[in-house]
Write an enzyme that holds these catalytic residues in place. Structure first.
Site, PDB file in Angstrom:
ATOM      1  N   ASP A  51       0.913  -1.208   0.032  1.00 45.80           N
ATOM      2  CA  ASP A  51       0.064  -0.382  -0.001  1.00 45.80           C
ATOM      3  C   ASP A  51       0.378   1.580  -0.378  1.00 45.80           C
ATOM      4  O   ASP A  51       1.666   1.356   0.560  1.00 45.80           O
ATOM      5  CB  ASP A  51      -1.317   0.102   1.103  1.00 45.80           C
ATOM      6  CG  ASP A  51      -1.664  -0.911   1.177  1.00 45.80           C
ATOM      7  OD1 ASP A  51      -1.438  -2.075   0.838  1.00 45.80           O
ATOM      8  OD2 ASP A  51      -2.094  -1.393   2.697  1.00 45.80           O
ATOM      9  N   GLU A 226     -10.601  -3.036   4.500  1.00 38.47           N
ATOM     10  CA  GLU A 226      -9.204  -2.158   4.148  1.00 38.47           C
ATOM     11  C   GLU A 226      -9.360  -1.051   3.716  1.00 38.47           C
ATOM     12  O   GLU A 226     -10.129  -0.390   3.021  1.00 38.47           O
ATOM     13  CB  GLU A 226      -7.745  -3.055   3.802  1.00 38.47           C
ATOM     14  CG  GLU A 226      -8.126  -4.613   4.855  1.00 38.47           C
ATOM     15  CD  GLU A 226      -6.688  -5.036   4.133  1.00 38.47           C
ATOM     16  OE1 GLU A 226      -6.385  -6.097   4.858  1.00 38.47           O
ATOM     17  OE2 GLU A 226      -6.146  -5.461   3.089  1.00 38.47           O
TER      18      GLU A 226
HETATM   19  C1  FRU Z   1      -4.274  -3.626   2.930  1.00 38.59           C
HETATM   20  C2  FRU Z   1      -3.439  -4.045   4.397  1.00 38.59           C
HETATM   21  C3  FRU Z   1      -3.799  -3.496   5.388  1.00 38.59           C
HETATM   22  C4  FRU Z   1      -2.114  -3.461   6.217  1.00 38.59           C
HETATM   23  C5  FRU Z   1      -1.397  -3.401   4.889  1.00 38.59           C
HETATM   24  C6  FRU Z   1      -0.577  -4.368   5.844  1.00 38.59           C
HETATM   25  O1  FRU Z   1      -2.765  -4.981   1.562  1.00 38.59           O
HETATM   26  O2  FRU Z   1      -3.675  -5.310   4.102  1.00 38.59           O
HETATM   27  O3  FRU Z   1      -4.713  -3.625   5.516  1.00 38.59           O
HETATM   28  O4  FRU Z   1      -2.239  -1.724   6.985  1.00 38.59           O
HETATM   29  O5  FRU Z   1      -1.509  -3.856   3.689  1.00 38.59           O
HETATM   30  O6  FRU Z   1       0.656  -4.398   4.849  1.00 38.59           O
END
Ligand code: FRU
Length: 495
Positions: A51, A226
């Protein structure tokens, strides 16, 4: 030295400093000959990127961070990796920034956002902790970045535990200012295992009051949400988020998890409600967009950037020791209540030599044969045309990634079945979606192993990773009726 082939949980969570010092050098060697490395997209220096985090403007620069696991192409213990830019195009590497290891983030510095406050940048993120029984504990944490890019973590969490009725699956805080108050929205899961977005409010950034669930849809949002982001465009509100396990009845999608959005008339901070929300829509019609992060910029724009990759999916670059990249920076606009996504204007400064392309549609013709997959292509078609554009085409077989359009019936199909190395085939190799039954304009960005297609000035976007052979660069076009015209530019690499 041997690179890890089998990633046990223990290895994935081994602290970075316990790895041999030359491990990263060895890993870099596996990437040296890659033809899939990108020229003008943000990509990991080694290992895995996911992300985008903390996208912001502070101290005269654009800042972006991303979720990083530098030691391999797997989801290991995460950090925030930092980049800065003065033009949204050329990104300077500022290195690993927020590192895991504290009692509240021992098993990963997870996603979050940034907000410029006076002469500091406030970072809000999720600290991931696993206990002896490997149970997850999530803490919402804060840190200050100063004008020398030095980071000071706050000693105590902003939010120490989920409210009653919610599980430890709570993460990815986005902070923003609304009516002179700080707000924070966050992805969550209730005890019935339903995905939710929770809202918090604060006047000092340290004490946060939970306002409960953000009201915007009667639909069940899968089992977990998310990466929620709420932004404001022309006084309307746009909510971007990633519901996991969403019912196909609510919104059809083919990727493992969709990145969705709703457009609403506004946000009421008192009742914690989005007024007149639209139904859920897919943000991208292609294969690989997730965890998009957006923010309202000081220059009055709403900018977004996406992770080009998906959770739980293997990609061909895993073999080379790296995985994923970020999308181009996209400007979000509302026109007639509809969301448009366009590459930021600054992208034009990448253009080098220009070639005009035009002709009549008919049997397959080569419209350009670039030396390298590093270009922008604009093509316009009249209403009532049907055709197929092939990118990354192989000169011998004429196969590649195809974009088939039918403006009479209003459909478009992106097909990567015969494009380069196959992957993620369990989620289908074809994406079909609606386009308006009128003239068609395509603005396409190709960068070695990425394609981003902006349809009709960004009314729809279809993005994909593609892993072609080095010489699979040809652009072919065929169709039934009509003419086409457009332009091709080689794009310079990021500096
Ligand atoms: C989304 C996610 C988020 C989390 C991050 C961990 O891709 O699962 O929810 O904060 O990646 O890398």
């Amino acid at each position: 030295m041997h690179l890890v082939q089998e990633w046990s949980t223990e290895l994935r969570y081994k602290p970075y400093h316990e790895w041999p010092t030359d491990y990263l050098e060895e890993l870099k060697k596996t990437m040296n000959d890659s033809t899939w490395r990108l020229a003008y997209h943000i990509q990991p220096t080694t290992g895995l990127l996911n992300d985008p985090n903390g996208f912001s403007y502070f101290n005269g620069k654009w800042h972006i961070f991303y979720q990083a696991y530098p030691l391999g192409p797997v989801h290991g213990v995460k950090s925030w990796y930092h980049l800065t830019s003065i033009n949204l195009i050329d990104w300077q590497d500022e290195g690993l920034a927020l590192l895991p290891g504290g009692m509240y983030d021992s098993h990963g510095v997870y996603s979050g956002s940034a907000l410029a406050v006076d002469d500091h940048l406030f970072l809000a993120y999720t600290g991931n902790v696993r206990d002896q029984n490997w149970q997850r504990h999530s803490f919402q944490l804060g840190a200050w970045l100063d004008n020398k890019n030095q980071i000071q973590k706050l000693p105590e969490p902003l939010i120490v535990k989920p409210p009653n009725g919610y599980t430890q699956e709570i993460r990815d805080p986005q902070i923003f200012i609304f009516n002179q108050q700080y707000y924070l929205i966050i992805g969550a899961q209730n005890k019935q295992e339903e995905g939710k977005i929770l809202t918090y409010k604060s006047s000092d950034l340290t004490h946060w009051q939970c306002l409960g669930e953000l009201t915007f849809s009667n639909d069940l949002l899968g089992f977990m949400v998310e990466c929620p982001n709420l932004i404001f465009i022309d006084n309307q509100a746009v909510l971007l988020f990633c519901p996991q396990g969403l019912d196909q009845e609510v919104l059809p999608y083919q990727n493992i998890y969709p990145n969705t959005y709703v457009v609403a008339d506004g946000f009421d901070g008192e009742t914690n409600t989005l007024s007149k929300p639209s139904p859920l829509k897919n943000l991208d019609e292609g294969f690989d967009v997730y965890a998009t992060q957006a923010f309202n910029t000081p220059d009055g724009r709403a900018l977004a950037i996406s992770w080009m990759g998906l959770p739980e999916v293997a990609y061909p670059t895993d073999e080379e020791g790296w995985a994923h990249c970020l999308s181009l920076v996209k400007e979000l606009k509302l026109e007639g209540g509809k969301l448009f996504q366009r590459p930021v204007n600054e992208m034009k400064t990448l253009r080098l030599d220009r070639h005009s392309v035009h002709g009549t549609l008919g049997s397959v013709q080569k419209i350009y044969s670039p030396k390298e997959n590093r270009y922008e292509l604009q093509l316009d078609f009249d209403a009532s045309t049907q055709g197929t554009l092939t990118l990354f085409a192989d000169e011998d077989t004429n196969t590649g990634l195809t974009l088939s359009f039918d403006t009479q019936n209003g459909t478009m199909t992106m097909n990567r079945e015969n494009a380069g190395t196959p992957f993620a085939t369990e989620f289908g190799t074809v994406r079909t979606f609606e386009i308006p039954q009128k003239d068609l304009s395509l603005q396409i960005f190709v960068d070695h192993s990425v394609v981003e297609v902006f349809i009709n000035q960004g009314e729809k976007v279809a993005s994909a990773r593609v892993f072609p052979k080095k010489d699979q660069t040809t652009i072919l076009l065929e169709g039934t009726t009509g003419v086409f015209s457009g332009e091709y530019w080689t794009l310079r690499p990021m500096k």
